[in-house]
Write an enzyme that holds these catalytic residues in place. Structure first.
Site, PDB file in Angstrom:
ATOM      1  N   TYR B  92       0.812  -1.222   0.000  1.00 18.79           N
ATOM      2  CA  TYR B  92       0.000   0.000   0.000  1.00 18.79           C
ATOM      3  C   TYR B  92       0.849   1.277   0.000  1.00 18.79           C
ATOM      4  O   TYR B  92       0.337   2.358   0.187  1.00 18.79           O
ATOM      5  CB  TYR B  92      -0.970  -0.009   1.182  1.00 18.79           C
ATOM      6  CG  TYR B  92      -2.029  -1.109   1.067  1.00 18.79           C
ATOM      7  CD1 TYR B  92      -3.134  -0.952   0.241  1.00 18.79           C
ATOM      8  CD2 TYR B  92      -1.918  -2.294   1.785  1.00 18.79           C
ATOM      9  CE1 TYR B  92      -4.100  -1.949   0.126  1.00 18.79           C
ATOM     10  CE2 TYR B  92      -2.881  -3.296   1.682  1.00 18.79           C
ATOM     11  CZ  TYR B  92      -3.970  -3.120   0.848  1.00 18.79           C
ATOM     12  OH  TYR B  92      -4.933  -4.094   0.738  1.00 18.79           O
ATOM     13  N   TYR B 470     -11.855  -0.939   1.265  1.00 12.62           N
ATOM     14  CA  TYR B 470     -11.650  -0.568   2.669  1.00 12.62           C
ATOM     15  C   TYR B 470     -10.274   0.047   2.886  1.00 12.62           C
ATOM     16  O   TYR B 470     -10.002   0.625   3.925  1.00 12.62           O
ATOM     17  CB  TYR B 470     -11.880  -1.778   3.579  1.00 12.62           C
ATOM     18  CG  TYR B 470     -10.696  -2.669   3.817  1.00 12.62           C
ATOM     19  CD1 TYR B 470     -10.374  -3.677   2.911  1.00 12.62           C
ATOM     20  CD2 TYR B 470      -9.900  -2.527   4.945  1.00 12.62           C
ATOM     21  CE1 TYR B 470      -9.283  -4.497   3.109  1.00 12.62           C
ATOM     22  CE2 TYR B 470      -8.803  -3.352   5.153  1.00 12.62           C
ATOM     23  CZ  TYR B 470      -8.493  -4.327   4.234  1.00 12.62           C
ATOM     24  OH  TYR B 470      -7.409  -5.139   4.434  1.00 12.62           O
ATOM     25  N   ARG B 471      -9.368  -0.078   1.900  1.00 14.23           N
ATOM     26  CA  ARG B 471      -8.057   0.584   1.981  1.00 14.23           C
ATOM     27  C   ARG B 471      -7.485   0.608   0.580  1.00 14.23           C
ATOM     28  O   ARG B 471      -7.966  -0.085  -0.313  1.00 14.23           O
ATOM     29  CB  ARG B 471      -7.129  -0.127   2.953  1.00 14.23           C
ATOM     30  CG  ARG B 471      -6.636  -1.468   2.454  1.00 14.23           C
ATOM     31  CD  ARG B 471      -6.101  -2.385   3.534  1.00 14.23           C
ATOM     32  NE  ARG B 471      -5.002  -1.849   4.299  1.00 14.23           N
ATOM     33  CZ  ARG B 471      -4.233  -2.598   5.106  1.00 14.23           C
ATOM     34  NH1 ARG B 471      -4.450  -3.889   5.225  1.00 14.23           N
ATOM     35  NH2 ARG B 471      -3.253  -2.065   5.794  1.00 14.23           N
TER      36      ARG B 471
END
Lengths: 522, 522
Positions: B92, B470-471
């Site tokens: 991420y 969600y991310r």
């Protein structure tokens, strides 16, 4: 101004203009100003002068658009609005506002059950929906879902959850079972939280967090917005259940009870919330005090022991329920019985396992199988006269040491003021809340004043011992909030910064939990 | 400015003054400006130019007081600070900031395990504590508590939890298992949330809610404050456990798997998170792609079937773990086997029940018994070259219909861009998150660009179908946030209002999850 006839710092003329605007927006029938009409918004169990929390008017909107219209007017004329879902939580103030003269915003007409999803086990409801309403709705559609009832089934699902109420099934921590909100902010903006922030989301009621910061928590016990829709998780009906009641004979058993129960609750061998209640609380559900004791002061131990013996209950009583197929329930109960066999004179009463289509007979037990009731009101008859009560609700770590410390402190102070220890603990996996009710005859000013003084004393002294309350009656919001004093009350500074950002005029529920009261409090 | 040598809108001279002030506050060794030193803060798996997220400097404070000193300087000179706990979440963005030229605030030196409570089953940790650190600490004290490891054990407990990471034990929803924070706000104020807002509270790590609004959620995936302490619930070591692996032979089994699993997860017959993963994801943990397929484009079904047969796995594989005494585990497994017997050709591999003092041998399975590892990195070898991946993470309601819709959409789009479907679902009681990893050779610009384009396409098209993430990786934060569009992006207006109130200069992690980026983004 304490008589509630006008909002603080608002002139008669201005208030008249605002009321006319409210009437134009909602219709005259939904703007309550008569003293008869406003009597419903007085604190029903006030431990003092109910006029200190008297409303100047009440508004009963039917929709989000109505609420937005009300907000425009309230912002324009600086009218404080105290929002209630239905205002049925009598031990904490009912529908009455914290600040006298506030206008109650009563959401009872917004009473739609918008969705029940049998597959994903949730409901989406408006604030006016009571636990009775939702129960009837589930029954009518032959739902395979159970709700978790609070102490009094007439309460609002949304209201109880926002105030972080508890029940006694595995879904007993209501705030933890909430998923997704719609909130109207003071400026009229309508926000949906979590996955609901996406149009046509498939996940509003299944995933709490959403993307980015999560906001649901800041709208609980809060005056940052008006919650108009809320998702609640419901419990899939289990194959069957077994209601269990352990009776412990000795007052001194409390620490061992808690320390034996904790690991079983922590690993969810016991799935339901566990209620550990004192003999007096049990007795007050099925009898009145004068049957057992007529002397002065609080009931002595000898009278409590005699009463417990006659009623066939323990000095301490532990209630819980096991759910699932018969063999799984039996395996759970074997583990539990083995653990509690170490406490002398402990006795277990448990129904035989029964399939969940069959409801057990009678009483408070039904709440553990999803049936709301009003049995909690029975306690009002305990002491005689016009019964009322005000509750003290500290959080307690589930250790024998902490439970004993709180029990001793509360029982001793209660006795000082002439009150019986009507109390008990409700245990989730990692915390308990301890509820003590000071029961008084509200027509007796001496008892009423004693209840008030006792509550103030308990808040201070438990705070000094490191125990804070999780909720409190209107009269004690500032006092309870003041206990949260880390770094010179840093949490309150955070609350006030957010309050100012979201509600610069301070019109929403001033004084709620001690926040945003300065503009309107004397 | 995209090369990261200066913060946006800050002159060279001003930045020099600020750096001198940082050096004075922290010591020169803890202000990183060399290109060698800053290389550690580049996005290790950047699906594009890593320079777009290059830091201008990094600061490594040792204490809350250090952080407060940094904040004073950053506010004075308008220096954006991108906070990382340890910055190890490589899929991420690692430790890299959203906005190039931000100064990374790296909390790795704040690495104390402040408390482990064996009775109440929690730990209180600082941001620099990794899962490996906490595991070693628990082992060293012969603790009876298990942690829940994420995919990579080197990650920060605080960082993973704030980003809402997941593991696979019953404590696998990390954000749900968090209780109590200490947060430094942009103005330097130090707040403790929940019961921690009371000095000497006995309940900071046991009761989440506290009194009044709850704030923990707003500091997750957020740039509203810097979290410096966090409570995490730990799992009491069970009596024993049984690791289970169901293998499903047919690609088309997915809807039946999910619809059969859901009720068992909902009523917690299955206590752990349930992982349902595609054959390719399983295979990438134990082999490389070239062993199975060397042709052009994504692996065809025939190759996947042959691979699954050779490896002895299913087209879909479901992993979970049952915990508790042997008879309780056996009763659970009977219920589960009965349910899955309806799916043709399903096979169960399950270890015999074993006491929890014995650890099972090898591999990813250990994460379900609390042992962190780095097995997840194995996937980097799947495709050959310098392996990297970027993840797409939509939330999925746990229904066969939704899982099938997401699987089809993701697999089809992945194939369009030349990627295998490396994916799976992780199921909690009421939601799943679906993780798809686009694996690429980062030395190959064509693959890298394809990964980037695929991610952008997936976010848009899943958003249109009602599925939000969600991310997400740094590159897609604005795009993912834009999908949350109810009432013309009302949630983002709320976020920006709170951001402005708590961080008026916008110095904290600008652009995080799409919030507060305007001051510093071009």
């Amino acid at each position: 101004m304490c008589n509630g006839s006008l909002p603080p710092n608002v002139t008669n003329a201005t208030f008249g203009v605002a009321l006319d605007a409210f009437r134009k927006a909602l219709g005259g029938a939904f703007v309550v100003t008569s003293s008869d009409g406003l009597a419903a918004y007085l604190d029903p169990f006030a431990p003092g002068d109910a006029g200190q929390h008297a409303a100047s008017a009440a508004l009963i909107p039917a929709s989000v658009d109505d609420i937005r219209a009300v907000l425009r007017i309230a912002n324009q004329y600086h009218i404080p609005l105290w929002t209630v879902s239905t205002g049925r939580n009598f031990a904490y103030g009912g529908a009455a506002p914290r600040v006298a003269g506030s206008v109650v915003l009563d959401l009872k007409r917004m009473n739609q059950i918008l969705e029940v999803d049998e597959t994903l086990s949730y409901a989406l409801v408006e604030p006016g929906v009571s636990y009775f309403d939702l129960y009837q709705h589930l029954m009518a559609r032959q739902s395979a879902l159970w709700l978790d009832p609070p102490a009094a089934g007439w309460g609002s699902v949304v209201g109880n959850t926002l105030e972080r109420g508890f029940g006694t099934t595995p879904y007993g921590d209501h705030a933890a079972m909430q998923c997704g909100m719609e909130v109207v902010l003071a400026n009229g903006d309508v926000v949906r939280t979590g996955m609901g922030a996406m149009r046509d989301s498939r996940s509003w009621q299944v995933f709490k967090a959403g993307f980015g910061p999560s906001y649901d928590g800041i709208f609980m016990q809060s005056n940052f917005g008006i919650v108009t829709k809320m998702g609640m998780w419901l419990m899939p009906r289990p194959a069957g259940f077994r209601l269990c009641h352990f009776k412990f004979r000795h007052d001194g058993d409390l620490p061992a009870i808690i320390d034996t129960m904790r690991p079983l609750r922590l690993d969810e061998t016991i799935q339901s919330q566990v209620v550990v209640e004192h003999a007096v609380r049990w007795a007050a559900g099925v009898s009145t005090r004068s049957q057992w004791y007529k002397g002065p002061g609080p009931m002595p131990d000898t009278a409590i022991d005699a009463m417990a013996k006659t009623l066939g209950i323990g000095r301490w009583n532990m209630r819980f329920c096991l759910y699932g197929p018969e063999d799984l329930v039996a395996a759970r109960l074997r583990v539990i019985e083995r653990a509690f066999s170490a406490i002398a004179d402990a006795r277990l009463d448990a129904n035989a396992w029964m399939p969940a289509t069959t409801m057990p007979e009678g009483g408070g037990d039904q709440s553990q199988v999803g049936v709301p009731g009003m049995a909690a009101f029975q306690l009002l008859n305990w002491r005689g006269g016009t019964g009322a009560h005000v509750d003290f609700s500290p959080v307690c770590p589930p250790t024998g040491r902490d439970a004993l410390a709180q029990y001793h402190l509360v029982r001793t102070r209660a006795a000082d003021f002439g009150f019986d220890y009507y109390g008990g603990f409700t245990a989730g996996p990692r915390h308990m809340h301890h509820i003590f009710a000071a029961i008084f005859n509200k027509d007796d000013p001496v008892q009423t004043e004693a209840a008030h003084a006792l509550l103030a004393t308990l808040i201070e002294q438990c705070g000094q011992a490191g125990y804070g309350q999780y909720r409190t009656h209107l009269d004690y919001m500032d006092r309870a909030a003041a206990q949260y004093d880390f770094n010179d009350h840093a949490l309150m500074r955070l609350s006030e910064a957010i309050k100012l950002a979201l509600d610069p005029q301070g019109i929403l529920s001033p004084g709620k939990q001690g926040i945003g009261g300065t503009r309107f409090t004397p």
